[in-house]
Scaffold this motif. Structure first.
Motif, PDB file in Angstrom:
ATOM      1  N   ARG A  21       0.863  -1.185   0.000  1.00 13.21           N
ATOM      2  CA  ARG A  21       0.000   0.000   0.000  1.00 13.21           C
ATOM      3  C   ARG A  21       0.893   1.225   0.000  1.00 13.21           C
ATOM      4  O   ARG A  21       2.079   1.151   0.327  1.00 13.21           O
ATOM      5  N   LEU A  59      -5.703 -14.451  -3.260  1.00 13.88           N
ATOM      6  CA  LEU A  59      -6.523 -13.354  -2.726  1.00 13.88           C
ATOM      7  C   LEU A  59      -7.301 -13.792  -1.489  1.00 13.88           C
ATOM      8  O   LEU A  59      -7.462 -13.019  -0.537  1.00 13.88           O
ATOM      9  N   THR A  71      -6.222  -5.886  -4.640  1.00 13.66           N
ATOM     10  CA  THR A  71      -6.337  -5.801  -6.090  1.00 13.66           C
ATOM     11  C   THR A  71      -5.078  -6.412  -6.686  1.00 13.66           C
ATOM     12  O   THR A  71      -3.977  -5.899  -6.448  1.00 13.66           O
ATOM     13  N   ALA A  95       0.032  -7.388  -5.084  1.00 12.49           N
ATOM     14  CA  ALA A  95      -1.361  -7.038  -4.814  1.00 12.49           C
ATOM     15  C   ALA A  95      -1.411  -5.789  -3.952  1.00 12.49           C
ATOM     16  O   ALA A  95      -0.725  -5.698  -2.931  1.00 12.49           O
ATOM     17  N   GLU A  96      -2.223  -4.833  -4.391  1.00 11.17           N
ATOM     18  CA  GLU A  96      -2.406  -3.598  -3.625  1.00 11.17           C
ATOM     19  C   GLU A  96      -3.531  -3.804  -2.622  1.00 11.17           C
ATOM     20  O   GLU A  96      -4.629  -4.259  -2.978  1.00 11.17           O
ATOM     21  N   SER A  98      -6.549  -3.104  -0.042  1.00  9.49           N
ATOM     22  CA  SER A  98      -7.692  -2.242   0.212  1.00  9.49           C
ATOM     23  C   SER A  98      -7.796  -2.076   1.729  1.00  9.49           C
ATOM     24  O   SER A  98      -7.220  -2.872   2.474  1.00  9.49           O
TER      25      SER A  98
END
Length: 142
Positions: A21, A59, A71, A95-96, A98
């Motif tokens: 992030r 995920l 994401t 993966a970013e 959330s």
């Protein structure tokens, strides 16, 4: 598409993400999970369920282990190693993260959001540092 392990193949199939992030104050941060069973710091990952797609499994593991949805981004290198006497293959993606809320559990009791340098120092396995390098290369390429 990679699916869970057929019975004739002894390789354990797993998937995970190098979760990241950006924050306005700390910049780029990497999420690491602490597994009390092994007393190690790693990227979120886990075994695939029967017939589960590797990306969907990655995920799912991120959600279960960190409390964050993610994401997916570029595919990262696949790792191969021996764990508990069995060959293991782990497919990874960048993966970013959330927004989410971590809740400690039996599998993961802590998470940390660290700078890439601090994350590289904290990671237990050298193969996980290589994944971090691959993530940083993919983010710089975009």
């Amino acid at each position: 598409m990679t699916t869970a392990n057929p019975t004739h193949d002894p390789t354990v199939l797993a998937a995970g993400c190098v979760l990241w992030r950006r924050t306005s104050t700390a910049g780029l941060q990497i999420c690491l999970v602490h597994r009390p069973k092994y007393d190690d710091w790693s990227h979120p990952k886990g075994k695939l369920k029967r017939n589960e797609d590797a990306l969907q499994g990655a995920l799912r593991e991120v959600r279960e282990e960190t409390g964050h949805a993610a994401t997916p981004g570029p595919r990262l290198p696949t790792t191969h190693y021996i764990a508990n006497g069995h060959a293991k293959r782990v497919d990874y993606w960048a993966a970013e993260a959330s927004p989410g809320t971590f809740v400690p559990n039996d599998e993961v009791d802590r998470i940390l959001w660290l700078s890439p340098t601090a994350a590289a120092t904290r990671l237990t396995q050298p193969r996980d540092r290589e994944l971090l390098d691959a993530l940083l290369n993919s983010l710089h390429a975009t």
